[in-house]
Design a protein around this motif. Structure first.
Motif, PDB file in Angstrom:
ATOM      1  N   ARG A 148      63.507  -2.274   9.982  1.00 21.60           N
ATOM      2  CA  ARG A 148      62.905  -1.459  11.136  1.00 21.60           C
ATOM      3  C   ARG A 148      63.316  -1.581  12.383  1.00 21.60           C
ATOM      4  O   ARG A 148      63.617  -0.803  13.135  1.00 21.60           O
ATOM      5  CB  ARG A 148      61.299  -1.380  11.137  1.00 21.60           C
ATOM      6  N   SER A 183      56.727   5.501  13.749  1.00 20.46           N
ATOM      7  CA  SER A 183      57.546   6.513  13.207  1.00 20.46           C
ATOM      8  C   SER A 183      58.813   6.363  14.245  1.00 20.46           C
ATOM      9  O   SER A 183      59.981   7.242  13.739  1.00 20.46           O
ATOM     10  CB  SER A 183      56.937   7.819  13.658  1.00 20.46           C
ATOM     11  N   PRO A 186      61.935   4.018  11.900  1.00 15.73           N
ATOM     12  CA  PRO A 186      61.813   4.276  10.399  1.00 15.73           C
ATOM     13  C   PRO A 186      62.679   3.061   9.524  1.00 15.73           C
ATOM     14  O   PRO A 186      63.524   2.547  10.045  1.00 15.73           O
ATOM     15  CB  PRO A 186      62.539   5.604  10.229  1.00 15.73           C
TER      16      PRO A 186
END
Length: 302
Positions: A148, A183, A186
């Protein structure tokens, strides 16, 4: 977010503190069980365990996470996510699947390079120019989960201890950033190329082989500072080197080239600048030699 925190050594303390600072609800902290330490062999909690108790958090120290009852207790916490940093125990699938957003790990390398137990030491030993931390989603494989976020830092002449502290702080900041908005970060699969494994450091690796290149030995000294400590033997006594400089000189490997502790290597020579006798405090080479003779022409590790 409701978070379960899982960590054990000093490296994992900053991330725990950062989660609290960021306002997350840490519903439980998992750490490895207390172990005997010190002369009295009294049970000592891990650094994460001790800090969590100072923060007033519930601490759990199961020996294993394979017990169905332990897994049920974990799931009952109803966490949004678990944050893992150098926990040291295998996370079974039932544990990985329990939090709503899964388990996120702070790993001290630039994945996929240096998956495994000792990424900081292996990066220094190998002579990597940079390292860093990676935030990844955990899965059943060894550090194979999708990534991430990353933070890169130069290694330069840092010791493992210095780099561990730096990466712990960087990892804490990066984890907080990721959790603030998942979010916006991702998960990206790790590339198949560039995979290396950072095997656990064995005690035998700490003994210095002066037949090697002096630059490799200097890296060994930094990689094993503070633990387990790169060492040589002289007159039946063990000497740990905590810091050293490389000098251009030659001779039979392991031979003292002067009266100031310049030691010949397979290529060039190494001069310890911070050294420690068994049972003594670390000191400069000059301080050592004022009370202990190590004469030119003698050899170490014989």
């Amino acid at each position: 977010m409701r978070i379960i925190y899982m960590g054990t050594p000093d490296f994992a303390v900053p991330a725990l503190e950062k989660l609290i600072e960021a306002g997350h609800q840490v519903v439980a902290v998992y750490s490895q069980p207390p172990r005997p330490a010190g002369r009295g062999k009294a049970l000592r909690p891990t650094p994460v365990h001790a800090r969590a108790e100072e923060l007033g958090l519930e601490v759990r120290t199961p020996i294993s996470l394979k017990d169905p009852a332990v897994q049920a207790e974990f799931a009952a916490l109803d966490a949004d996510a678990a944050v893992v940093a150098a926990y040291g125990l295998l996370l079974p699938k039932a544990i990985l699947a329990a939090p709503k957003q899964g388990c996120l790990n702070v790993h001290a390398s630039l994945l996929p390079r240096w998956r495994g137990a000792a990424p900081i030491q292996r990066a220094i030993l190998t002579g990597d120019n940079v390292t860093g931390v990676t935030i990844m989603d955990m899965e059943a494989g060894l550090d194979t989960g999708p990534m991430r976020a990353k933070h890169v830092t130069p290694i330069e002449d840092k010791t493992a201890g210095q780099l561990t502290k730096e990466l712990a702080e960087a990892g804490a900041e990066l984890m907080a950033e990721v959790l603030e908005d998942l979010s916006a970060h991702p998960p990206v699969p790790q590339p198949e190329e560039g995979v290396t494994y950072a095997a656990k450091i064995e005690k035998a690796e700490a003994r210095i082989d002066f037949a090697r290149d002096a630059h490799a030995i200097e890296r060994q000294i930094r990689a094993f500072n503070p633990a387990p400590g790169a060492f040589f033997e002289y007159r039946g006594e063990r000497f740990r080197i905590h810091a050293a400089a490389v000098e251009h000189a030659g001779g039979t490997p392991g031979t003292l080239l002067d009266d100031s502790l310049l030691i010949a290597c397979g290529k060039d020579a190494i001069r310890p600048t911070l050294i420690q006798r068994a049972g003594k405090a670390a000191m400069s080479a000059g301080e050592l030699l004022r009370g202990y003779e190590m004469a030119q022409g003698t050899r170490v590790n014989v």
